[in-house]
Design a protein around this motif. Structure first.
Motif, PDB file in Angstrom:
ATOM      1  N   UNK A  74       0.930 -11.432  77.862  1.00 63.45           N
ATOM      2  CA  UNK A  74       2.090 -12.211  76.842  1.00 63.45           C
ATOM      3  C   UNK A  74       1.501 -13.380  75.964  1.00 63.45           C
ATOM      4  N   UNK A  75       1.034 -14.110  76.606  1.00 64.42           N
ATOM      5  CA  UNK A  75       1.053 -15.468  76.098  1.00 64.42           C
ATOM      6  C   UNK A  75      -0.303 -15.751  75.184  1.00 64.42           C
ATOM      7  N   UNK A  76      -1.010 -14.433  74.685  1.00 63.52           N
ATOM      8  CA  UNK A  76      -2.387 -14.644  74.093  1.00 63.52           C
ATOM      9  C   UNK A  76      -2.148 -14.427  72.972  1.00 63.52           C
ATOM     10  N   UNK A  77      -1.247 -13.537  72.939  1.00 64.49           N
ATOM     11  CA  UNK A  77      -0.819 -12.701  71.497  1.00 64.49           C
ATOM     12  C   UNK A  77      -1.034 -12.009  71.079  1.00 64.49           C
ATOM     13  N   UNK A 121      -1.950  -6.303  73.600  1.00 62.88           N
ATOM     14  CA  UNK A 121      -3.607  -4.860  73.415  1.00 62.88           C
ATOM     15  C   UNK A 121      -3.543  -4.508  75.307  1.00 62.88           C
ATOM     16  N   UNK A 122      -3.691  -5.419  75.416  1.00 63.81           N
ATOM     17  CA  UNK A 122      -4.649  -5.260  77.117  1.00 63.81           C
ATOM     18  C   UNK A 122      -2.891  -4.416  78.160  1.00 63.81           C
ATOM     19  N   UNK A 123      -1.838  -5.081  77.768  1.00 57.83           N
ATOM     20  CA  UNK A 123      -0.366  -4.420  78.244  1.00 57.83           C
ATOM     21  C   UNK A 123      -0.211  -3.755  77.854  1.00 57.83           C
ATOM     22  N   UNK A 124      -0.850  -3.244  77.062  1.00 56.77           N
ATOM     23  CA  UNK A 124      -0.071  -1.447  75.963  1.00 56.77           C
ATOM     24  C   UNK A 124      -1.836  -0.880  77.053  1.00 56.77           C
ATOM     25  N   UNK A 125      -3.029  -0.682  76.942  1.00 59.89           N
ATOM     26  CA  UNK A 125      -3.420  -0.782  77.824  1.00 59.89           C
ATOM     27  C   UNK A 125      -3.085  -0.391  79.050  1.00 59.89           C
ATOM     28  N   UNK A 126      -2.791  -1.464  79.973  1.00 59.65           N
ATOM     29  CA  UNK A 126      -2.019  -0.548  80.820  1.00 59.65           C
ATOM     30  C   UNK A 126      -0.622  -0.110  81.684  1.00 59.65           C
ATOM     31  N   UNK A 127      -0.179  -0.025  79.906  1.00 56.98           N
ATOM     32  CA  UNK A 127       1.196   0.703  79.883  1.00 56.98           C
ATOM     33  C   UNK A 127       0.586   2.197  79.885  1.00 56.98           C
TER      34      UNK A 127
END
Length: 437
Positions: free
Chosen positions: A103-106, A111-117
């Motif tokens: 989350x802190x990587x910008x 985008x990675x968290x969205x992919x996990x979602x």
């Protein structure tokens, strides 16, 4: 608001975005009326006409799917799996250090968290689709309907798997449509689809109140509901816009020959910082004991108690439990979504301070104190708004998903305000006249 839309249609690029968004909405509503393979559509319509199923166990999910759930269509699961996955990932971000670092990587981390979602949404869609098919096969989806057990005539494994895959694919298509609206349309795509799903149930719910009314052929009840709805919309708009602005000043810093800082700004803390999520959490949690009792066999004492106290929206125990859960989840969500210590550290890092408050730990304690003070009225406001359907259930004989109450009105007003703000900001970028004319 209407002026902003009229000006947007006069701007060529904004007109294309609005028309693209309307096209996606039309496709979504068409998919919400296409039945999946293996379902007897005539039996579904028979049960829908005989029973007021929108007030039953699956009423909340049916509202989020725009009435597609109980009709068992391609988009039957609606946007609910994506909402659930987003909330779960947001909660896990606080617990799992890896997600917090992402989350802190910008933008790359987001985008990675969205992919996990997306992955979690597919898994939840498979799980919920399987549960819906199993419920439809047993006839529990429409209790009291004589042909409820004949909704799925062929109960072979192949047909069951086909039905689950079709509904999961429908959820994936909805995710794709929502992302298309976000990229090429106006507003947040998922929020727009959620807005359309809830708004689609308004006409039928209002007309049902008119048909059930007895004063002046139901028009008195119909007009009263419209009037209450307008008052509630005004109240929700007022509270959603309310915020506590904490002033922040930044000290001047000399770097080389240039001066930085010396500006004044503020931290906006909304009265309803948690939004509609506490209502969704409380509703989902209250559905769990009712769901367990529905699938439990026999007439045990605990099952009878749940049926009598936790499934009827006008029971005092249900009302009190629902209200307390909303207040609890409001404080819980605010605690995990806003970190006063992190905000205080960032302010200290860039030379910011609250006038009269020392930087560092005193700033964090002050922010926590103010946040707790404004969360109390916000949580009580959410609880009162969510109880309006219950009062309507008693006063007008409406169902638990009353059109002008609870989750529906909060989402519709919130999404409407955000969309209008985005349209106005894009209009200002294209027609900005500057300070000198």
């Amino acid at each position: 608001m209407l002026t902003a839309f009229a000006r947007a249609f006069k701007t060529p690029d904004l007109r294309k975005k609005l028309l693209f968004t309307l096209g996606i909405v039309v496709i979504y509503r068409l998919g919400a009326h296409i039945p999946i393979p293996g379902v007897d559509y005539q039996n579904v319509q028979t049960c829908m006409n005989q029973a007021n199923s929108s007030s039953g166990l699956f009423g909340l999910v049916n509202m989020f799917s725009g009435g597609a759930l109980l009709q068992i269509t391609v988009f039957a699961l609606g946007i609910m799996p994506y909402i659930t996955a987003s909330i779960i990932l947001q909660l896990l971000t606080v617990v799992i250090p890896r997600l917090e670092a992402l989350k802190k990587e910008g933008q790359a981390g987001t985008a990675k968290i969205t992919q996990y979602t997306r992955y979690l949404t597919v898994a939840l869609a498979i799980l919920q689709g399987t549960g819906l098919v199993a419920t439809a096969r047993t006839g529990a989806l429409f209790q009291g309907c004589p042909v409820a057990s004949e909704i799925v005539p062929d109960q072979s494994i192949f047909i069951t798997i086909t039905m689950v895959i079709t509904m999961t694919a429908g959820t994936c298509v909805m995710m794709w449509l929502g992302e298309l609206v976000t990229d090429k349309g106006i507003g947040n795509g998922m929020s727009i689809l959620m807005f359309i799903s809830i708004a689609a149930t308004f006409p039928s719910a209002l007309w049902a109140i008119k048909k059930q009314g007895s004063l002046a052929d139901g028009w008195i009840e119909f007009g009263t509901v419209i009037l209450v709805g307008l008052v509630m919309v005004a109240l929700v708009v007022f509270v959603e816009q309310a915020q506590r602005r904490i002033p922040v000043q930044y000290a001047k810093r000399m770097i080389g020959r240039r001066s930085y800082g010396g500006t004044s700004t503020y931290i906006p803390l909304k009265v309803n910082q948690a939004g509609v999520i506490p209502v969704i959490f409380a509703s989902s949690l209250l559905y769990i004991p009712a769901l367990v009792a529905q699938f439990a066999g026999g007439d045990s004492q605990w099952k009878v108690w749940i049926d009598d106290h936790l499934t009827k929206g006008n029971h005092p125990i249900y009302i009190a439990t629902y209200f307390l859960l909303i207040v609890f989840f409001a404080f819980f969500y605010v605690a995990i979504s806003f970190n006063p210590e992190e905000v205080a550290d960032n302010m200290k890092k860039y030379g910011g301070f609250i006038p009269g408050i020392r930087a560092g730990r005193p700033t964090a304690e002050y922010l926590s104190y103010v946040l707790n003070r404004i969360t109390w009225p916000g949580s009580l406001y959410l609880g009162l708004i969510a109880l309006v359907p219950t009062m309507a259930l008693v006063g007008f004989g409406a169902n638990q998903n009353f059109p002008f109450g609870g989750t529906s009105i909060l989402i519709i007003v919130g999404v409407g305000l955000e969309t209008v703000k985005q349209i106005e900001s894009q209009l200002q970028q294209r027609n900005y006249e500057g300070f000198l004319r």
